[in-house]
Design a protein around this motif. Structure first.
Motif: not given
Length: 509
Positions: A29-31, A341-343, A400-401, A407-408
């Motif tokens: 999804a686009p950021p 919980e991961h950033a 992930f972000k 976003s990737v």
């Protein structure tokens, strides 16, 4: 193709890649922009007069460069994707430009929207030779009407509302009905929609028709191709789950087939005469309802009848083609896990999509699931080679972000035919090589039950970056590894893998 073994290989590859990249991300999804931005005109007007907040005056601009190697949808068409025949120019590189200005007003009981669309393609080889001036790919002239509708109602005070005019229809995940905004022309319907909504359930009931693109001649819907439906949602059934049910009806009369039909390439061509009814149930977890886990299930069943498909040049035959009893199905299963919980919020998802095919082309039955009006680009690989017709797609997605504005997504697809007694259908639902009856084995795509069902494997990387509050960039890289079905189908003419890349800039002004 052993789909279970391939799934294990894909999972291992993705997890190794994830650890090497320190986290990765699922269904792309686009950021979002760094801050909400209504557009320069809106911002200025609302700063001057608070009552102007009821108005929305803005324009969306988008430019995209696409490069397609060995599957470029050129004049050779998707019939010769992956082919190395000297006469097949399967490479294509082009620019797409689109401007969508809009003016909208929202009051307590009344709202209205007018949105234009100006679409251009530059250097694009698709369809130019087969239909000069008629259906140039992804363009429709200087300006056309994308949306123009009125809305009457206020669900906070009254359960019924009405929406009338040219409008987008978007339901569920867009697997059957979507606006297809990835395409330069997007999709709209001339429709009437009535909604009932209370605390127990809501339902949209609509009828109308899809708008066909007619380059430089104004776009319009054909009254002989009607699309209707009822889409239900049940908010009180579960506090953790989205529960929806629907029925869609597409009724296309024989008169849809005209002399102009032969000169217009798919997907702009009118469909075959049909009366199809699609029944569905959709279940999906609400955000964070099951902690780090999420799921999705969608089940679809079709009944009705559909005319046999004839070559585009056989207009007279298409007008009198017999209709076959239609019975088909499709299903979607999805499971995801997010490291909350991961950033970087990494998420891993596994999605299985299954669309039925025809197990006996010689009988008087139609069993190929019809994809209706989807946004297929979201689901079956970004190279847009397949639809949900006679296809099984196993998708592993990891996203992930690294930053809130970045976003990737890394994805892998394993694809195969559901039935080798049916065709491989392209993204528009058109069978590959259907009109080619004189090819021999290994000389082109066709029905050959002795061939392997494995289509191949697609790998996708998509990166999105929100540069500022009004500008977003997107980069995509894809590669398709041929499976045995493609190799066997093109054995005597030769084949090779295909690649795809795009770079896109979107401005919300």
């Amino acid at each position: 193709m052993n789909i279970a073994r391939t799934c294990q290989q894909l999972a291992l590859t993705a997890l190794l890649g994830a650890s090497a990249a320190t986290g990765l991300h699922a269904q792309y999804a686009p950021p979002p922009p760094p801050r909400p931005f209504p557009g320069f005109i809106n911002e200025k007007l609302r700063a001057t007069d608070v009552y102007m907040s009821a108005w929305d005056i803005a324009v969306n601009l988008r430019g995209r460069y696409e490069y397609k190697n060995n599957a470029g949808f050129t004049d050779a068409g998707s019939n010769w994707d992956f082919s190395t025949r000297p006469q097949d120019d399967n490479d294509n590189a082009y620019y797409l430009l689109r401007a969508m200005p809009r003016v909208a007003y929202t009051g307590k009981w009344f709202a209205a929207t007018v949105e234009g669309r100006s679409s251009y393609s530059i250097g694009d080889e698709r369809y130019l030779a087969t239909a000069p001036g008629k259906a140039l790919a992804e363009r429709d002239g200087p300006i056309d009407l994308h949306q123009a509708f009125v809305f009457i109602g206020n669900h906070k005070e009254f359960p019924v509302s009405l929406k009338l005019g040219r409008q987008e229809l978007v339901y569920g995940d867009q697997r059957l009905v979507g606006h297809f905004r990835w395409n330069n022309n997007a999709r709209t319907f001339d429709a009437l929609k009535v909604r009932w909504q209370n605390a127990i359930f809501g339902v949209d009931v609509f009828t109308g028709g899809v708008v066909y693109n007619d380059h430089n001649n104004g776009n319009d819907f054909n009254s002989q191709d009607l699309f209707s439906g009822a889409y239900f949602n049940f908010p009180t059934v579960s506090t953790k789950d989205i529960v929806e049910a629907y029925v869609f009806a597409r009724n296309t009369a024989r008169g849809i087939v005209t002399d102009d039909w032969s000169g217009v390439p798919a997907p702009f061509r009118f469909p075959a005469p049909q009366d199809l009814y699609t029944w569905g149930l959709r279940l999906k977890s609400k955000p964070a309802a099951y902690d780090a886990w999420d799921y999705g299930i969608e089940l679809m069943y079709q009944t009705g009848n559909k005319a046999t498909v004839f070559p585009a040049t056989a207009v007279a035959a298409a007008r009198t083609a017999p209709r076959l009893d239609h019975s088909a199905y499709a299903g979607i299963l999805q499971l995801g896990y997010t490291w909350t919980e991961h950033a970087w919020q990494p998420r891993l998802a596994l999605i299985y999509s299954h669309g039925s095919g025809d197990d006996n082309a010689a009988d008087a039955k139609s069993q190929t699931f019809q994809n209706l009006f989807p946004t297929n680009h979201l689901f079956y690989g970004y190279m847009d080679l397949s639809s949900l017709q006679n296809t099984q797609d196993l998708r592993l997605a990891y996203t992930f972000k690294p930053k809130p504005t970045l976003s990737v997504a890394l994805e892998g697809h394993v694809q195969q035919l559901t039935e080798t007694t049916d065709y491989w259908y392209n993204v528009a639902g058109v069978p590959r090589n259907f009109t080619t009856t004189a090819v021999g084995s290994g000389s082109g795509y066709r029905i050959n039950p002795s061939y392997d069902a494995g289509l191949g494997y697609e790998a996708d990387l998509v990166v999105g970056y929100s540069v500022t509050h009004y500008a977003q960039l997107e980069l995509g890289l894809s590669h398709y590894f041929r499976g045995d079905y493609i190799k066997q189908s093109l054995r005597t003419v030769g084949s090779r893998d295909a690649s795809y890349a795009y770079f896109q800039l979107t401005l919300n002004l």
